[in-house]
Design a protein around this motif. Structure first.
Motif, short mmCIF file in Angstrom:
data_model
loop_
_atom_site.label_atom_id
_atom_site.label_comp_id
_atom_site.label_asym_id
_atom_site.label_seq_id
_atom_site.Cartn_x
_atom_site.Cartn_y
_atom_site.Cartn_z
N ALA A 35 62.26 17.47 62.34
CA ALA A 35 62.93 18.75 62.12
C ALA A 35 63.94 18.69 63.05
CB ALA A 35 61.84 19.51 62.89
N ASN A 67 66.97 21.94 58.42
CA ASN A 67 66.84 22.15 57.06
C ASN A 67 67.65 21.16 55.64
OD1 ASN A 67 66.46 24.23 57.58
ND2 ASN A 67 68.43 24.78 57.37
N THR A 106 51.82 18.10 59.74
CA THR A 106 52.16 19.45 59.15
C THR A 106 52.27 20.40 60.15
OG1 THR A 106 50.16 18.47 57.13
CG2 THR A 106 51.67 20.74 57.37
N ALA A 146 53.93 23.17 61.95
CA ALA A 146 53.99 24.81 61.79
C ALA A 146 56.37 24.30 61.60
CB ALA A 146 54.97 25.86 62.74
N SER A 147 56.51 24.41 62.69
CA SER A 147 58.37 24.18 62.91
C SER A 147 58.40 22.68 61.83
CB SER A 147 58.94 22.84 64.29
OG SER A 147 58.11 21.98 64.50
N LEU A 156 57.01 22.64 58.72
CA LEU A 156 56.50 23.07 57.67
C LEU A 156 57.82 24.43 56.98
CD1 LEU A 156 54.70 23.10 55.82
CD2 LEU A 156 53.08 24.87 56.80
N GLN A 157 58.11 24.49 58.46
CA GLN A 157 59.17 25.59 57.92
C GLN A 157 60.75 24.96 57.98
OE1 GLN A 157 60.20 27.70 61.86
NE2 GLN A 157 61.68 29.37 61.18
N VAL A 158 61.08 23.90 58.90
CA VAL A 158 62.52 23.22 57.67
C VAL A 158 62.05 22.76 56.12
CG1 VAL A 158 63.13 22.74 59.89
CG2 VAL A 158 61.86 21.34 59.24
N ASN A 167 60.03 23.73 53.87
CA ASN A 167 60.11 25.00 52.57
C ASN A 167 59.48 25.06 52.00
OD1 ASN A 167 59.88 27.94 52.48
ND2 ASN A 167 62.16 27.65 51.78
N ARG A 214 47.68 27.67 57.90
CA ARG A 214 48.82 27.48 57.42
C ARG A 214 49.69 27.50 56.27
NH1 ARG A 214 49.28 22.56 61.71
NH2 ARG A 214 48.65 23.65 63.17
N SER A 239 52.26 30.22 55.16
CA SER A 239 53.64 29.97 54.21
C SER A 239 53.29 30.67 52.64
CB SER A 239 53.98 29.01 54.50
OG SER A 239 53.97 28.40 56.18
#
Length: 831
Positions: A735, A740, A758, A760-761, A763-765, A767, A791, A795
């Protein structure tokens, strides 16, 4: 009255009405299995049809002015038997309803189980398997049900399984049978329900309470006798494998035959030698009949009245029936016993018949008694083998009349043995290809040696030795001699089975292809050669050629690949395996599933191979091994033996583990190109689809899971990120490093949904809009974790899980990514 002359080959089926009626009866059972109709409708149709037939027959016999009608003489009887077969076939759904009732009652709670041990024990590593019958199940609340059927029972520990018929009591959790839900897969749940087994349960030996050891009926007494005979055979024969094979040959107990030896017999085309068949029953009944008939000739009372043969038939029939019970009710033995019983009855009644009538009667009675036999492999192989021998020898008869000299008789005998092996192998080949997806190429040659050795020498010797061993020690010596011969046979089977050309593996046939195969056989053997190519033969030939052409064209276009990339997340239990098909016909597999225990199921053989064969795939372009753990790559080892694999992608870090080294060595021996992709190397492009790797790179992690290959599949219409079992440390690194750039439409959730993956950080990138989780039903790790599921839900990501719906298929189309579960289909492999 002048009779029409009978065809000298006896192979025009329409001259035997029983054959189309049996086929109509079987068609009705098959119809009921896949598309059941209300029983009232079928009963009304059957009664109406038979009523019309009786009325027509009465009018015809009364010599009314009634011409012979095709509808009444041919079409209506077939419809009636289809209706009767449908009514009979509706019975196959009863076990499914009983299994649902059991699951609803037991749920996931611990229950008290009381039942009687049924069948012979099957020893395994650290456990013994048998069945429970007459089962009473009680919940803590006092509610109780009686099970109509059996439970698969496993005793864990070094203790011995109680004798058959013993009443036992213990506590445990009843589990339903779980399928690996994949397209074209084997329906294990329905298979067990068809055998009358509704669920499974286990107990430790120290927790098992034996309430009673006395059997309550004849069945457990027979099983105890079989157990005694099996122990005597194995104690007399020094070679363990030889004793196991003799137990299978004599009493139908195959529980002690090792999987490797069983596979060797199958690849050599001689697995039938380990099954109790017509040869066994014929030898025993024939010997008893011959000895009894010769004995009765000494008594004037029987000879003067011509009763010697009729009286001798009775003990032969009793022995045949007794042996069928000792065999455990094997389908081939039951078929042979029914045919022997009917033949002896015809002899007693001074009637005449032919072997076709006996076969049709035997098959019809067995199907009527248990319609589930229609999909029983043993029953189908037995019936088709006998039908093949009848057709083959009627078309090419074998006669020793006029043969003089040892050489001539020996040549004719070998010729007859060759034709027997050839016709039996020819007629059973379609079923073997449909069920096992392979057929032996050397079976005919091996049978020329093994049938005389095992069937004509070892079997009579072993049967006589086993009988004599019950009374004299001489019998044990004879059993030892039979064991030596069996050891020779085992050695030959292992040698021939290991030959690289021993087995043909063209892939799985569909049911339509099986019928086409049998149609061409019938075109060859099912018509009178003296009449040449008459109209019906020409029509059948054109019809078969048309079907075959359409089938070939269909699979040719299918193998060219889908119009857009398709990913199938296979259900391999607690593991991971994904099949990728690309436009142009390229095929990839990302991981292959597997289980770590030494005697565990081989996912390559049971799951991956059927899925590939279901689509006629023989060449795999790329295998991707994410990391060297058994639940991800153990299934690949079987693929190395069966398929042509062009490339294997595996991280260099995986070579530090023994399983990674073994995998690379197995494929390198077979000429597979080994690649070590990484983030430092260029992306790899296959058929317009790009594979970009983000890790592992030069940075090494302390855990093998974190060393998993992390890569993205970029298609023209969407992307998917594969992360293997990468955990928190690796996810955080990727990450921060790639950010991205990891963004993907679909995420294969890491480590089967473990809370260590998995994050949160990460999962965020990434997406994603879709997430796939590959895990086993009720797995002991309790994956996926509640944290990960929450989680993903927070999302707004749509989740597909293999443990709740089976295999998941993604289609990366221009209009969007299509996603849905694709488990075993009712109509899979029909066409």
């Amino acid at each position: 009255m002048r009779h029409r002359p009978v065809n000298p080959y006896g192979i025009t089926f329409w001259q035997r009405p029983a054959i189309p009626l049996l086929l109509a009866f079987a068609a009705g059972i098959f119809w009921a299995r896949f598309w059941p109709l209300p029983a009232v409708w079928m009963l009304l149709a059957a009664l109406t049809g038979f009523g019309l037939l009786v009325l027509y027959l009465c009018l015809f016999l009364s010599r009314c002015s009634l011409s012979r009608s095709f509808f009444f003489s041919c079409f209506l009887p077939i419809l009636c038997f289809i209706a009767v077969g449908h009514l009979t076939g509706l019975q196959v759904h009863g076990p499914e309803r009983e299994a649902l009732r059991l699951a609803a009652f037991a749920m996931d709670d611990t229950v008290e189980v009381t039942g009687r041990i049924h069948g012979l024990p099957r020893p395994r590593h650290g456990r013994t398997q048998s069945h429970l019958t007459r089962v009473e199940i009680r919940r803590d609340s006092g509610e109780m049900i009686f099970l109509e059927g059996r439970l698969m029972f496993t005793l864990v520990g070094e203790g011995e399984m109680p004798l058959p018929g013993s009443l036992v009591h213990f506590k445990g959790k009843i589990r339903p049978f779980d399928n690996f839900e994949n397209p074209g897969g084997f329906n294990y749940r329905r298979f067990q329900h068809g055998r009358g087994i509704m669920g499974r349960i286990w107990s430790r030996d120290r927790d098992l309470e034996i309430l009673d050891t006395e059997p309550v009926n004849i069945v457990p007494r027979v099983d105890r006798f079989r157990l005694f005979l099996g122990e005597k055979i194995r104690s007399c024969v020094q070679d363990v494998d030889a004793g196991a094979v003799l137990s299978a040959m004599l009493i139908g107990d195959r529980g002690h035959v090792t999987p490797a030896l069983r596979e060797a017999y199958t690849k050599s085309g001689i697995a039938h030698l380990m099954a109790i068949s017509g040869l066994h029953v014929g030898l025993l009944a024939g010997a008893v009949f011959w000895l009894t008939e010769r004995l009765l000739r000494w008594f004037r009372f029987f000879t003067e009245r011509g009763l010697t043969r009729r009286v001798a038939a009775l003990p032969a029939l009793v022995i045949a029936l007794s042996y069928a019970m000792i065999s455990g009710g094997a389908p081939s033995a039951l078929r042979a016993v029914v045919m022997v019983a009917c033949g002896l009855w015809v002899l007693v009644m001074h009637r005449s018949t032919d072997v076709w009538s006996l076969l049709v009667l035997a098959a019809g009675l067995l199907l009527a008694a248990d319609p589930e036999r229609l999909v029983n492999v043993g029953f189908l192989l037995s019936v088709t083998a006998v039908a093949g021998l009848i057709l083959g020898f009627q078309r090419y008869p074998q006669s020793f009349a006029g043969a003089k000299g040892f050489r001539v008789k020996a040549f004719l005998w070998l010729k007859g043995l060759f034709k027997t092996s050839f016709f039996a192998a020819l007629f059973t080949a379609p079923i073997c290809l449909y069920v096992f997806r392979e057929v032996s190429l050397i079976g005919i040659a091996v049978n020329l040696v093994m049938v005389p050795l095992m069937g004509m020498l070892t079997l009579p010797l072993a049967m006589s030795g086993l009988f004599l061993s019950l009374f004299f020690r001489t019998g044990e010596v004879i059993l030892q001699m039979a064991g030596v011969l069996t050891s020779w046979g085992n050695g030959l089977a292992e040698f021939t089975g290991s030959l690289p050309f021993a087995v043909l593996q063209p892939g799985a046939l569909t049911l339509l292809e099986v019928f086409i195969f049998f149609g061409f056989i019938l075109l060859w053997l099912g018509f009178d050669s003296k009449k040449g190519w008459h109209r019906s033969r020409v029509i059948l030939a054109l019809f078969l050629v048309l079907l075959l052409t359409g089938d070939i064209l269909r699979w040719t276009f299918s193998r060219m690949g889908p119009g857009s990339p398709v990913v199938t997340m296979l259900d391999v239990g607690q593991g991971s395996a994904a099949g990728i098909r690309l436009p142009g016909g390229a095929v990839m597999l990302v991981d292959g599933g597997g289980f770590p225990w030494p005697d565990s199921m081989d996912t390559g053989r049971i799951i991956l191979s059927p899925w590939l064969d279901f689509q006629k795939i023989r060449t795999i372009d790329v295998l991707v091994a994410s990391h060297p753990h058994a639940d991800h790559i153990k299934g690949f080892f079987h693929l190395a033996e069966r398929y042509r694999v062009k490339e294997l992608w595996i991280a260099e870090a995986a070579l530090e583990e023994s399983m990674g080294q073994e995998l690379v060595a197995a494929f390198r021996e077979r000429g597979t190109l080994i690649r070590h992709p990484s983030m430092e190397k260029d992306p790899i492009e296959i058929k317009g689809t790009m594979f970009e790797f983000f890790g592992p790179g030069e940075l090494r992690f302390s855990k093998v899971n974190d060393e998993s290959l992390v890569f993205r599949m970029q298609t023209p219409h969407g992307s998917m990120l594969f992360t293997g079992d990468a955990e928190r440390m690796a996810e955080n690194h990727y990450a921060k490093t790639h950010g991205n750039a990891l963004a993907s439409d679909v995420l294969l959730v890491g480590h089967h949904g473990s809370r260590t993956s998995t994050q949160a950080s990460f999962l965020q990138v990434v997406n994603p809009s879709l997430a796939l989780i590959s895990c086993g039903i009720r797995n002991r790790y309790r994956y996926p974790s509640v944290e990960v599921l929450r989680r993903l839900e927070a999302s707004g990501i749509k989740v597909f899980r293999t443990d709740t719906g089976g295999a998941v298929t993604l289609d990366f189309r221009e209009e969007g990514i299509g996603a849905g579960h694709t488990p075993i289909g009712r109509w899979d492999r029909l066409w």
